[in-house]
Write a protein that holds these residues in place. Structure first.
Motif, PDB file in Angstrom:
ATOM      1  N   ARG A 165       0.822  -1.216   0.000  1.00  0.00           N
ATOM      2  CA  ARG A 165       0.000   0.000   0.000  1.00  0.00           C
ATOM      3  C   ARG A 165       0.857   1.268   0.000  1.00  0.00           C
ATOM      4  N   THR A 166       2.140   1.125  -0.389  1.00  0.00           N
ATOM      5  CA  THR A 166       3.027   2.283  -0.412  1.00  0.00           C
ATOM      6  C   THR A 166       2.507   3.366  -1.346  1.00  0.00           C
ATOM      7  N   GLN A 167       2.030   2.974  -2.530  1.00  0.00           N
ATOM      8  CA  GLN A 167       1.530   3.972  -3.483  1.00  0.00           C
ATOM      9  C   GLN A 167       0.322   4.706  -2.917  1.00  0.00           C
ATOM     10  N   GLU A 168      -0.507   3.993  -2.200  1.00  0.00           N
ATOM     11  CA  GLU A 168      -1.673   4.611  -1.557  1.00  0.00           C
ATOM     12  C   GLU A 168      -1.226   5.645  -0.526  1.00  0.00           C
ATOM     13  N   ALA A 169      -0.183   5.322   0.229  1.00  0.00           N
ATOM     14  CA  ALA A 169       0.338   6.257   1.230  1.00  0.00           C
ATOM     15  C   ALA A 169       0.908   7.501   0.562  1.00  0.00           C
ATOM     16  N   GLN A 177      -0.600  17.977   2.160  1.00  0.00           N
ATOM     17  CA  GLN A 177       0.818  18.311   2.101  1.00  0.00           C
ATOM     18  C   GLN A 177       1.484  18.331   3.473  1.00  0.00           C
ATOM     19  N   SER A 178       0.706  18.511   4.533  1.00  0.00           N
ATOM     20  CA  SER A 178       1.312  18.497   5.866  1.00  0.00           C
ATOM     21  C   SER A 178       1.976  17.155   6.161  1.00  0.00           C
ATOM     22  N   LYS A 179       1.484  16.084   5.509  1.00  0.00           N
ATOM     23  CA  LYS A 179       2.063  14.762   5.726  1.00  0.00           C
ATOM     24  C   LYS A 179       3.437  14.626   5.074  1.00  0.00           C
ATOM     25  N   LEU A 180       3.738  15.520   4.111  1.00  0.00           N
ATOM     26  CA  LEU A 180       5.043  15.480   3.470  1.00  0.00           C
ATOM     27  C   LEU A 180       6.154  15.863   4.439  1.00  0.00           C
ATOM     28  N   ARG A 181       5.803  16.598   5.485  1.00  0.00           N
ATOM     29  CA  ARG A 181       6.809  17.012   6.468  1.00  0.00           C
ATOM     30  C   ARG A 181       7.007  15.978   7.567  1.00  0.00           C
ATOM     31  N   GLN A 182       6.206  14.920   7.541  1.00  0.00           N
ATOM     32  CA  GLN A 182       6.328  13.864   8.541  1.00  0.00           C
ATOM     33  C   GLN A 182       7.296  12.801   8.024  1.00  0.00           C
ATOM     34  N   ASP A 596      17.804  -5.989   9.871  1.00  0.00           N
ATOM     35  CA  ASP A 596      17.314  -5.016   8.891  1.00  0.00           C
ATOM     36  C   ASP A 596      15.888  -5.351   8.465  1.00  0.00           C
ATOM     37  N   ALA A 597      15.632  -6.631   8.192  1.00  0.00           N
ATOM     38  CA  ALA A 597      14.292  -7.038   7.761  1.00  0.00           C
ATOM     39  C   ALA A 597      13.258  -6.716   8.840  1.00  0.00           C
ATOM     40  N   CYS A 598      13.625  -6.937  10.100  1.00  0.00           N
ATOM     41  CA  CYS A 598      12.698  -6.637  11.198  1.00  0.00           C
ATOM     42  C   CYS A 598      12.497  -5.134  11.360  1.00  0.00           C
ATOM     43  N   GLU A 599      13.573  -4.366  11.180  1.00  0.00           N
ATOM     44  CA  GLU A 599      13.451  -2.910  11.291  1.00  0.00           C
ATOM     45  C   GLU A 599      12.521  -2.358  10.216  1.00  0.00           C
ATOM     46  N   TYR A 600      12.609  -2.899   8.993  1.00  0.00           N
ATOM     47  CA  TYR A 600      11.694  -2.467   7.942  1.00  0.00           C
ATOM     48  C   TYR A 600      10.249  -2.810   8.312  1.00  0.00           C
ATOM     49  N   LYS A 601      10.050  -4.006   8.891  1.00  0.00           N
ATOM     50  CA  LYS A 601       8.695  -4.419   9.271  1.00  0.00           C
ATOM     51  C   LYS A 601       8.182  -3.578  10.439  1.00  0.00           C
ATOM     52  N   ILE A 602       9.061  -3.198  11.370  1.00  0.00           N
ATOM     53  CA  ILE A 602       8.663  -2.308  12.465  1.00  0.00           C
ATOM     54  C   ILE A 602       8.213  -0.963  11.907  1.00  0.00           C
ATOM     55  N   ALA A 603       8.987  -0.430  10.957  1.00  0.00           N
ATOM     56  CA  ALA A 603       8.620   0.848  10.340  1.00  0.00           C
ATOM     57  C   ALA A 603       7.261   0.748   9.650  1.00  0.00           C
ATOM     58  N   GLU A 604       7.024  -0.371   8.996  1.00  0.00           N
ATOM     59  CA  GLU A 604       5.744  -0.577   8.320  1.00  0.00           C
ATOM     60  C   GLU A 604       4.597  -0.603   9.329  1.00  0.00           C
ATOM     61  N   LEU A 605       4.799  -1.280  10.451  1.00  0.00           N
ATOM     62  CA  LEU A 605       3.768  -1.311  11.501  1.00  0.00           C
ATOM     63  C   LEU A 605       3.501   0.087  12.051  1.00  0.00           C
ATOM     64  N   GLU A 606       4.555   0.880  12.219  1.00  0.00           N
ATOM     65  CA  GLU A 606       4.372   2.248  12.716  1.00  0.00           C
ATOM     66  C   GLU A 606       3.558   3.083  11.733  1.00  0.00           C
ATOM     67  N   GLU A 607       3.821   2.913  10.433  1.00  0.00           N
ATOM     68  CA  GLU A 607       3.054   3.655   9.425  1.00  0.00           C
ATOM     69  C   GLU A 607       1.585   3.207   9.417  1.00  0.00           C
ATOM     70  N   TYR A 608       1.351   1.892   9.516  1.00  0.00           N
ATOM     71  CA  TYR A 608      -0.027   1.385   9.563  1.00  0.00           C
ATOM     72  C   TYR A 608      -0.762   1.932  10.782  1.00  0.00           C
ATOM     73  N   ASN A 609      -0.041   2.087  11.876  1.00  0.00           N
ATOM     74  CA  ASN A 609      -0.641   2.622  13.095  1.00  0.00           C
ATOM     75  C   ASN A 609      -1.128   4.054  12.869  1.00  0.00           C
ATOM     76  N   VAL A 610      -0.270   4.871  12.249  1.00  0.00           N
ATOM     77  CA  VAL A 610      -0.636   6.266  11.965  1.00  0.00           C
ATOM     78  C   VAL A 610      -1.857   6.327  11.050  1.00  0.00           C
ATOM     79  N   LEU A 611      -1.897   5.433  10.063  1.00  0.00           N
ATOM     80  CA  LEU A 611      -2.982   5.438   9.072  1.00  0.00           C
ATOM     81  C   LEU A 611      -4.211   4.666   9.553  1.00  0.00           C
ATOM     82  N   ASN A 612      -4.083   3.965  10.690  1.00  0.00           N
ATOM     83  CA  ASN A 612      -5.185   3.174  11.252  1.00  0.00           C
ATOM     84  C   ASN A 612      -5.642   2.081  10.280  1.00  0.00           C
ATOM     85  N   TYR A 655      -0.545  -2.926  17.400  1.00  0.00           N
ATOM     86  CA  TYR A 655       0.630  -2.352  16.727  1.00  0.00           C
ATOM     87  C   TYR A 655       1.844  -2.381  17.655  1.00  0.00           C
ATOM     88  N   ASP A 656       1.674  -1.803  18.840  1.00  0.00           N
ATOM     89  CA  ASP A 656       2.797  -1.707  19.778  1.00  0.00           C
ATOM     90  C   ASP A 656       3.247  -3.079  20.269  1.00  0.00           C
TER      91      ASP A 656
END
Length: 680
Positions: A165-169, A177-182, A596-612, A655-656
């Motif tokens: 769902r990266t393209q959707e994000a 545009q405020s999300k561009l600064r995040q 590294d693979a886990c860190e990428y997955k953690i980042a993905e979970l954090e983004e999903y959390n923000v987007l609910n 998420y957490d």
């Protein structure tokens, strides 16, 4: 039969065929850093300006290790782009560059005479003579640039990593545009980890956060004054050139360029393909509120004649294009088409009645004006071009900032003297280019403020009516202020990698990674046992068949050292320790890659959390998603959170909890795993 290796001629390399086709120059792309011949394309970037301190050998080791793990070659960048265009999974990786200043090379112990041979690079941007040449004033620079000797620049870039769902994000960022600064979670987390590593070898004397500002409707890149950015770049790759040909026959302007426009032979490289590029970095602050007022009040009012003010045309006169990218020389009103025509020159506007000579795009890319007015061949003029790689920073333009916002200008070139410095000195800040008394570039011609620290105002002549001879005199102020910068060199990949010659390897795990680590430690224990007994390794002493050690190493494509002392007589006793060293490095690589693979997955979970967004089941199909598969492959517990009309599972704490599970898993990988002798 020997094959003569010929030196490549980058002057002749035009229209590079990118990988996955028949490709002649793959070794070259593998040797140069990404971002030089093609922008990295990420929406977010962080710039860390470094000053090396302490142990220099440790600094070199860090640079080499950082390169192996993160720095992206042009070849890798092209391969990732191909996967993206084919809608295949692209590894959620950080894009990285590493650059050095003259002072940085010397701090690392390299002699002055062995550095890239360019006077401007060796002087540095803060040198008083260079300040005078470029029209800069370091007194108005920010402290990080003004008060420190900068040795290196680390660029880290990424998009939001949300799997399929990266393209959707990205579309969400465009609409809001405020999300561009995040900052994306992946980028934020990686920057924090890398800064912690740097504590032992360097100070981060300045840090800059950048983002790509996009038009909310079209998605095109724009800058803080609202104009489409990244238009009319020199093109090097066949794919980009073919795309340009879809709406241009190159009859009036040919955007193609040889690689000699951006590549400079790296004197510390060891290959025929060892090339780098000179990088210019300049932080350009834009006073958006004052610019908007100046365009409307001081210029548009003067152009209205008997009609209404023309702010769109007034703005186009300053930049040379309308905000949507339409060249003002070919149209008197914005056409609203995307992409805009780039197949144009100024031969039909020799008096500047359509596009003023002081307009930014005409000043810095005169498109043949020099051949008309000062008898310089077009091909020579085109070799003054640069490859721009800028990105926005600071407050959004919608808030009309007066400071703390603008452009992080970057450009690559083969020669500072003949390209950026020439453009700035002989064109942008020269009042008599291309004709006498036309004034400086209205956008970047004067970046130094006056003695009273007030922005400089010039009087210009503007076409009162587009295409007509009548001129209107009106003042305009230079609302761009240079806040600091430096010249860097972009070293070749082989030089950077040579600083830490043992690279991490890409590992294909056999089973669960944690079990793989246990198995490797078990083999180490067994090798130590064989060493004490002076037993053969690699081949069974009686049958001379491959033994379990050799099988284990071969399955993982690891180098193996034999040792037999019988009628065969193979190898030396050092083989035990060499093989143990290989396995310890293998374990390190497994841990690094899995972390590294886990860190990428953690980042993905954090983004999903923000987007609910739901995790565990795909919202539409209710089939297990990538999170479930990732956790399942590692035999880790997973918490679901799905709230739809059809299914309600878990709550937002999932998420957490899942992030904690992955962090605990990473920690467990780095702890000592009990060895089990004989686990084969």
């Amino acid at each position: 039969m020997t094959c003569e290796i010929k030196e490549i001629d980058i002057n002749q390399i035009v229209e590079i065929v990118t990988p996955f086709d028949k490709f002649e120059h793959e070794p070259l792309l593998d040797e140069i850093q990404g971002n030089i011949i093609k922008s990295h394309g990420r929406n977010h970037a962080v710039y860390l300006f470094l000053k090396f301190e302490g142990d220099i050998e440790a600094a070199k080791q860090w640079i080499g290790s950082f390169t192996h793990r993160y720095v992206t070659s042009a070849l890798e960048q092209a391969e990732q782009g191909k996967l993206y265009r084919q809608n295949k999974d692209v590894p959620g990786k950080i894009f990285a560059n590493f650059f050095l200043t003259r002072a940085g090379y010397m701090r690392l112990g390299y002699a002055y005479q062995n550095l890239p041979n360019e006077d401007a690079f060796r002087q540095g941007m803060k040198d008083p003579n260079m300040q005078n040449e470029l029209g800069d004033d370091s007194n108005q620079w920010e402290d990080g640039f003004k008060n420190n000797e900068i040795h290196a620049l680390v660029l880290l870039a990424a998009d939001k990593i949300v799997g399929p769902r990266t393209q959707e994000a990205k579309l969400e960022e465009q609409k809001d545009q405020s999300k561009l600064r995040q900052q994306p979670a992946l980028l934020k987390n990686k920057v924090a980890a890398i800064k912690k590593e740097l504590d032992a070898i360097a100070s981060v004397v300045h840090e800059q956060i950048g983002y790509v500002l996009r038009d909310q409707n079209t998605g095109e890149e724009i800058e803080h004054f609202g104009f489409r950015d990244g238009v009319s770049q020199p093109l090097f790759l066949k794919r980009d050139i073919e795309k340009e040909r879809e709406h241009s026959d190159f009859s009036k302007w040919d955007s193609r360029a040889p690689l000699s426009l951006v590549l400079f032979k790296d004197p510390l490289g060891t290959k025929h393909e060892s090339y780098g590029s000179f990088l210019v970095f300049r932080k350009l602050e834009q006073n958006v509120k004052a610019w908007n007022k100046d365009v409307v009040k001081n210029l548009a009012d003067k152009l209205k004649g008997s009609g209404q003010p023309k702010p769109d045309l007034a703005g186009a006169y300053t930049m040379g294009r309308f905000q949507d990218g339409t060249p003002v020389v070919i149209d008197q009103a914005s056409s609203g088409k995307v992409p805009q025509d780039n197949n144009f020159n100024y031969q039909d506007d020799p008096q500047g009645f359509k596009c003023p000579f002081h307009a930014h795009t005409r000043k810095v890319n005169p498109r043949g004006d020099t051949s008309v007015f000062v008898s310089i061949p077009l091909e020579e003029e085109k070799m003054h071009r640069i490859a721009r790689r800028g990105i926005n920073y600071g407050i959004l333009p919608s808030e009309e900032p007066e400071n703390n916002a603008g452009l992080l200008f970057m450009s690559f070139q083969a020669s500072l003297a003949n390209q950026f410095n020439f453009m700035q000195k002989a064109w942008a800040k020269e009042r008599n280019f291309i004709k006498r008394d036309v004034g400086t570039d209205v956008v970047i011609g004067v970046e130094k403020k006056g003695d009273d620290n007030i922005a400089v105002t010039e009087t210009y002549n503007w076409p009162t009516n587009w295409g007509a001879q009548e001129q209107t005199e009106a003042d305009f102020t230079h609302w761009v202020t240079m806040k600091g910068g430096e010249f860097f060199f972009t070293p070749c990949m082989s030089f950077l990698k040579s600083l830490a010659p043992e690279p991490s390897r890409n590992i294909e795990f056999r089973g669960v990674p944690k079990q793989e680590i246990e198995a490797a430690k078990g083999v180490i224990a067994e090798l130590q046992n064989y060493k004490q007994r002076n037993w053969a390794i690699g081949l069974n002493g009686d049958t001379i068949e491959p033994d379990k050690f050799l099988t284990f190493f071969n399955q993982r494509k690891l180098p193996f050292k034999f040792y037999l002392q019988n009628q065969v007589g193979l190898g030396e006793s050092s083989a035990y320790d060499d093989n143990i060293k290989t396995l310890n490095k293998y374990i390190e690589d497994v841990i690094n890659q899995e972390s590294d693979a886990c860190e990428y997955k953690i980042a993905e979970l954090e983004e999903y959390n923000v987007l609910n967004w739901a995790i565990g089941l795909n919202g539409d199909t209710l089939q297990p998603d990538g999170f479930v598969n990732f956790f399942g492959e590692r035999e880790l517990p997973f918490k679901f959170f799905v709230q739809s009309q059809r299914v309600s599972l878990g709550d937002k704490s999932a998420y957490d909890q899942n992030i904690k599970t992955l962090n605990d898993y990473i920690s467990s990988l780095n702890r000592k795993v009990p060895s089990t002798v004989g686990r084969f």
